[in-house]
Design a protein around this motif. Sequence first.
Motif, PDB file in Angstrom:
ATOM      1  N   THR A 127       0.805  -1.229   0.000  1.00 58.27           N
ATOM      2  CA  THR A 127       0.000   0.000   0.000  1.00 58.27           C
ATOM      3  C   THR A 127       0.834   1.274   0.000  1.00 58.27           C
ATOM      4  O   THR A 127       0.399   2.300  -0.507  1.00 58.27           O
ATOM      5  N   SER A 128       2.041   1.229   0.588  1.00 61.11           N
ATOM      6  CA  SER A 128       2.869   2.442   0.639  1.00 61.11           C
ATOM      7  C   SER A 128       4.304   2.062   0.960  1.00 61.11           C
ATOM      8  O   SER A 128       4.586   0.951   1.422  1.00 61.11           O
ATOM      9  N   CYS A 129       5.209   3.002   0.752  1.00 63.28           N
ATOM     10  CA  CYS A 129       6.631   2.776   1.063  1.00 63.28           C
ATOM     11  C   CYS A 129       6.820   2.564   2.566  1.00 63.28           C
ATOM     12  O   CYS A 129       7.653   1.756   2.984  1.00 63.28           O
ATOM     13  N   TYR A 130       6.058   3.304   3.369  1.00 65.02           N
ATOM     14  CA  TYR A 130       6.198   3.171   4.822  1.00 65.02           C
ATOM     15  C   TYR A 130       5.828   1.762   5.261  1.00 65.02           C
ATOM     16  O   TYR A 130       6.586   1.112   5.994  1.00 65.02           O
ATOM     17  N   TRP A 131       4.672   1.284   4.818  1.00 62.04           N
ATOM     18  CA  TRP A 131       4.239  -0.034   5.247  1.00 62.04           C
ATOM     19  C   TRP A 131       5.100  -1.134   4.638  1.00 62.04           C
ATOM     20  O   TRP A 131       5.283  -2.191   5.242  1.00 62.04           O
ATOM     21  N   ARG A 132       5.625  -0.904   3.443  1.00 57.84           N
ATOM     22  CA  ARG A 132       6.525  -1.904   2.858  1.00 57.84           C
ATOM     23  C   ARG A 132       7.746  -2.102   3.737  1.00 57.84           C
ATOM     24  O   ARG A 132       8.192  -3.227   3.953  1.00 57.84           O
ATOM     25  N   ALA A 133       8.281  -1.022   4.281  1.00 52.46           N
ATOM     26  CA  ALA A 133       9.430  -1.136   5.188  1.00 52.46           C
ATOM     27  C   ALA A 133       9.014  -1.720   6.537  1.00 52.46           C
ATOM     28  O   ALA A 133       9.731  -2.531   7.125  1.00 52.46           O
ATOM     29  N   ALA A 134       7.832  -1.310   7.012  1.00 49.71           N
ATOM     30  CA  ALA A 134       7.389  -1.747   8.342  1.00 49.71           C
ATOM     31  C   ALA A 134       7.139  -3.249   8.399  1.00 49.71           C
ATOM     32  O   ALA A 134       7.493  -3.911   9.377  1.00 49.71           O
ATOM     33  N   VAL A 135       6.523  -3.805   7.355  1.00 52.82           N
ATOM     34  CA  VAL A 135       6.146  -5.227   7.398  1.00 52.82           C
ATOM     35  C   VAL A 135       7.338  -6.152   7.162  1.00 52.82           C
ATOM     36  O   VAL A 135       7.205  -7.368   7.300  1.00 52.82           O
ATOM     37  N   GLN A 136       8.502  -5.619   6.838  1.00 57.07           N
ATOM     38  CA  GLN A 136       9.680  -6.449   6.612  1.00 57.07           C
ATOM     39  C   GLN A 136      10.505  -6.645   7.879  1.00 57.07           C
ATOM     40  O   GLN A 136      11.605  -7.196   7.818  1.00 57.07           O
ATOM     41  N   ASP A 137       9.983  -6.249   9.000  1.00 63.24           N
ATOM     42  CA  ASP A 137      10.725  -6.378  10.258  1.00 63.24           C
ATOM     43  C   ASP A 137      11.155  -7.824  10.477  1.00 63.24           C
ATOM     44  O   ASP A 137      10.314  -8.730  10.499  1.00 63.24           O
ATOM     45  N   PRO A 138      12.456  -8.112  10.626  1.00 62.15           N
ATOM     46  CA  PRO A 138      12.930  -9.501  10.725  1.00 62.15           C
ATOM     47  C   PRO A 138      12.437 -10.235  11.965  1.00 62.15           C
ATOM     48  O   PRO A 138      12.187 -11.439  11.921  1.00 62.15           O
ATOM     49  N   LEU A 139      12.281  -9.522  13.086  1.00 67.39           N
ATOM     50  CA  LEU A 139      11.792 -10.160  14.303  1.00 67.39           C
ATOM     51  C   LEU A 139      10.358 -10.666  14.109  1.00 67.39           C
ATOM     52  O   LEU A 139       9.996 -11.757  14.560  1.00 67.39           O
ATOM     53  N   LEU A 140       9.564  -9.887  13.409  1.00 69.62           N
ATOM     54  CA  LEU A 140       8.176 -10.270  13.150  1.00 69.62           C
ATOM     55  C   LEU A 140       8.119 -11.535  12.291  1.00 69.62           C
ATOM     56  O   LEU A 140       7.366 -12.478  12.599  1.00 69.62           O
ATOM     57  N   TRP A 141       8.943 -11.583  11.241  1.00 70.27           N
ATOM     58  CA  TRP A 141       8.889 -12.736  10.342  1.00 70.27           C
ATOM     59  C   TRP A 141       9.545 -13.969  10.944  1.00 70.27           C
ATOM     60  O   TRP A 141       9.175 -15.093  10.620  1.00 70.27           O
ATOM     61  N   ARG A 142      10.508 -13.763  11.845  1.00 68.09           N
ATOM     62  CA  ARG A 142      11.056 -14.919  12.562  1.00 68.09           C
ATOM     63  C   ARG A 142       9.988 -15.528  13.458  1.00 68.09           C
ATOM     64  O   ARG A 142       9.883 -16.760  13.576  1.00 68.09           O
ATOM     65  N   TYR A 143       9.172 -14.679  14.074  1.00 67.20           N
ATOM     66  CA  TYR A 143       8.057 -15.159  14.895  1.00 67.20           C
ATOM     67  C   TYR A 143       7.087 -15.986  14.043  1.00 67.20           C
ATOM     68  O   TYR A 143       6.686 -17.086  14.430  1.00 67.20           O
ATOM     69  N   PHE A 144       6.713 -15.462  12.867  1.00 62.96           N
ATOM     70  CA  PHE A 144       5.809 -16.199  11.981  1.00 62.96           C
ATOM     71  C   PHE A 144       6.423 -17.532  11.542  1.00 62.96           C
ATOM     72  O   PHE A 144       5.743 -18.557  11.493  1.00 62.96           O
ATOM     73  N   LEU A 145       7.709 -17.500  11.240  1.00 63.89           N
ATOM     74  CA  LEU A 145       8.377 -18.706  10.748  1.00 63.89           C
ATOM     75  C   LEU A 145       8.381 -19.809  11.797  1.00 63.89           C
ATOM     76  O   LEU A 145       7.989 -20.955  11.528  1.00 63.89           O
ATOM     77  N   LEU A 146       8.807 -19.474  13.007  1.00 66.74           N
ATOM     78  CA  LEU A 146       8.872 -20.479  14.068  1.00 66.74           C
ATOM     79  C   LEU A 146       7.475 -20.927  14.503  1.00 66.74           C
ATOM     80  O   LEU A 146       7.294 -22.062  14.945  1.00 66.74           O
ATOM     81  N   ARG A 147       6.489 -20.042  14.371  1.00 66.71           N
ATOM     82  CA  ARG A 147       5.124 -20.399  14.744  1.00 66.71           C
ATOM     83  C   ARG A 147       4.486 -21.345  13.728  1.00 66.71           C
ATOM     84  O   ARG A 147       3.800 -22.305  14.084  1.00 66.71           O
ATOM     85  N   ASP A 148       4.716 -21.086  12.433  1.00 66.95           N
ATOM     86  CA  ASP A 148       3.953 -21.769  11.386  1.00 66.95           C
ATOM     87  C   ASP A 148       4.610 -23.025  10.837  1.00 66.95           C
ATOM     88  O   ASP A 148       3.917 -23.951  10.406  1.00 66.95           O
ATOM     89  N   LEU A 149       5.949 -23.086  10.841  1.00 67.05           N
ATOM     90  CA  LEU A 149       6.592 -24.193  10.126  1.00 67.05           C
ATOM     91  C   LEU A 149       6.271 -25.581  10.687  1.00 67.05           C
ATOM     92  O   LEU A 149       6.258 -26.548   9.919  1.00 67.05           O
ATOM     93  N   PRO A 150       5.964 -25.738  12.002  1.00 69.21           N
ATOM     94  CA  PRO A 150       5.575 -27.087  12.442  1.00 69.21           C
ATOM     95  C   PRO A 150       4.292 -27.593  11.800  1.00 69.21           C
ATOM     96  O   PRO A 150       4.048 -28.804  11.772  1.00 69.21           O
ATOM     97  N   SER A 151       3.465 -26.698  11.276  1.00 70.98           N
ATOM     98  CA  SER A 151       2.194 -27.117  10.677  1.00 70.98           C
ATOM     99  C   SER A 151       2.299 -27.334   9.172  1.00 70.98           C
ATOM    100  O   SER A 151       1.342 -27.807   8.551  1.00 70.98           O
TER     101      SER A 151
END
Length: 332
Positions: free
Chosen positions: A29-53
Amino acid sequence: ATLNDFQIDVQLRIMSFLSPQDLCRLGSTSCYWRAAVQDPLLWRYFLLRDLPSWTSVDWKSLPDEEIFNKAFSEVSDNALYDYMAVYKRSCPQGRRSLKSSRPRYGAVTSFLQSLVTQAEPRFAMFGPGLEELDNSLVQKMMTCPEILLVAGLPHRQIHGIGSGVSFQFNNNQKFNIVTLYSATSVERRRAREEQAVAVNKMFYQENSTSGNQQATHYSVIAQVKKVCEVVDGFIYVANAEAHREHDRQEELARILAMIDPALGPPNRPLLVLSCVSHAGVRRIPCIYVAHQLQLNLLHQPWMMQDTVAATLDGLLNGIEWLLEEANCKSAQ
């Protein structure tokens, strides 16, 4: 205006309630949100949460084992991982979208190949999941025409080890599976009754020394060697039941003996069925099994697929991948 640490923390917590798909849409949607959603801590959380499933993983998408074993601070300082990219590459939905975005000439090639009479691709199937589970995967495959149609029974058998059966996939592609067992049916039944492990007669052991450690190396017996020389790929049935003990190092040694490049083309695909008896059994996530078997050490294409022996859930996904890989190799 810039956000302070508290505002950033609140923003990350809010974004963690969104799905990864919603985050990717938000980032567009915007340059700001593109940078915001790439936060590595956030995606590490998603990765460790989802990969067992996740129910499948392959040679191109297996995440590095250090992602699980190291704290975030240990891997983030030197920017080893782009967790967002790892997530998108590893999750089954991302792999499916990548596959669907490829050029469509593959479908045309498959259609043209179907017009030419060719031998059925042949695959050797082996592994402890064929013998240790309460439900027989092979018996279910032979008796479920609504899922997998038996197209032909063998004219010739390998005495005491296994035989080849032709199946038909999606009422179209025929293929042959040679099932290789560790011992005769009588020996396997006796071992099951005595709750013992049958002596595996497919392999003979050769010990070698690597540095100061004694390494186990296997070779296949002559009858199995003949099978390995003529098949177009391999199916390894792993026991993924969490309540059982597994010697994955031993399993890897036997896999390496079967796919030995001295026995045939080195790029033949390997399908690993991460199998449990029935849906109620607690399973080891397939990504963990892939790391336990050290499949990242293999040099040919491989895929691991969660499978349930009682219902054949997941089996057709694995067979589809195997047939595609075998057809690609034969067309090269």
